[in-house]
Design a protein around this motif. Structure first.
Motif, short mmCIF file in Angstrom:
data_model
loop_
_atom_site.label_atom_id
_atom_site.label_comp_id
_atom_site.label_asym_id
_atom_site.label_seq_id
_atom_site.Cartn_x
_atom_site.Cartn_y
_atom_site.Cartn_z
N PHE A 5 11.03 73.91 88.91
CA PHE A 5 10.34 73.02 87.97
C PHE A 5 11.30 72.55 86.87
CE2 PHE A 5 7.66 72.19 84.24
CZ PHE A 5 6.72 71.32 84.78
N SER A 13 12.89 68.72 86.05
CA SER A 13 12.70 68.01 84.78
C SER A 13 13.93 67.21 84.39
CB SER A 13 12.35 69.00 83.66
OG SER A 13 13.47 69.77 83.28
N GLN A 64 10.53 64.67 80.43
CA GLN A 64 11.51 65.76 80.47
C GLN A 64 11.22 66.78 79.35
OE1 GLN A 64 15.55 64.43 80.21
NE2 GLN A 64 16.37 66.38 80.87
N MET A 98 8.12 68.79 80.32
CA MET A 98 8.40 69.77 81.37
C MET A 98 9.20 70.95 80.82
SD MET A 98 9.06 67.28 84.66
CE MET A 98 9.11 68.56 85.92
#
Length: 103
Positions: free
Chosen positions: A32, A36, A56, A59
């Motif tokens: 994950f 990002s 971004q 995340m």
């Protein structure tokens, strides 16, 4: 007294499971976080709308919060183990007191 033993076993089992959560989430969290920084799927639209930086940042925040949850879950698991140990000790003490009463 049997209930204390069952409760202690259940707490210990739950603490053990909770303590293993981060083992199951480490790779997905890493993936994950890596994703990002690769938001190429948004293409020009994301750049034009300045959405890429916002996404971004969002995340990154979610990844940080997940790490914080891991720390909290670890602390909760330790507490549950401590309560389980206390129940085990209380069960032993109550059994000894009952035997002493019987003489």
């Amino acid at each position: 007294m049997a209930d204390l033993k069952k409760d202690a076993e259940a707490l210990h089992k739950a603490a053990s499971a909770l303590g293993k959560v981060d083992h199951h989430t480490t790779k997905p969290l890493h993936d994950f976080k890596a994703a990002s920084h690769d938001l190429s799927a948004f293409g020009v639209l994301g750049t034009l709308m300045s959405a890429k930086d916002d996404i971004q940042d969002g995340m990154d925040t979610i990844a940080k919060l997940t790490k914080d949850l891991h720390k909290e879950w670890e602390a909760e698991a330790k507490f549950m183990d401590d309560v389980s140990d206390a129940f085990d000790l209380l069960d032993v003490l109550l059994s000894a007191a009952a035997r002493a009463k019987k003489g």
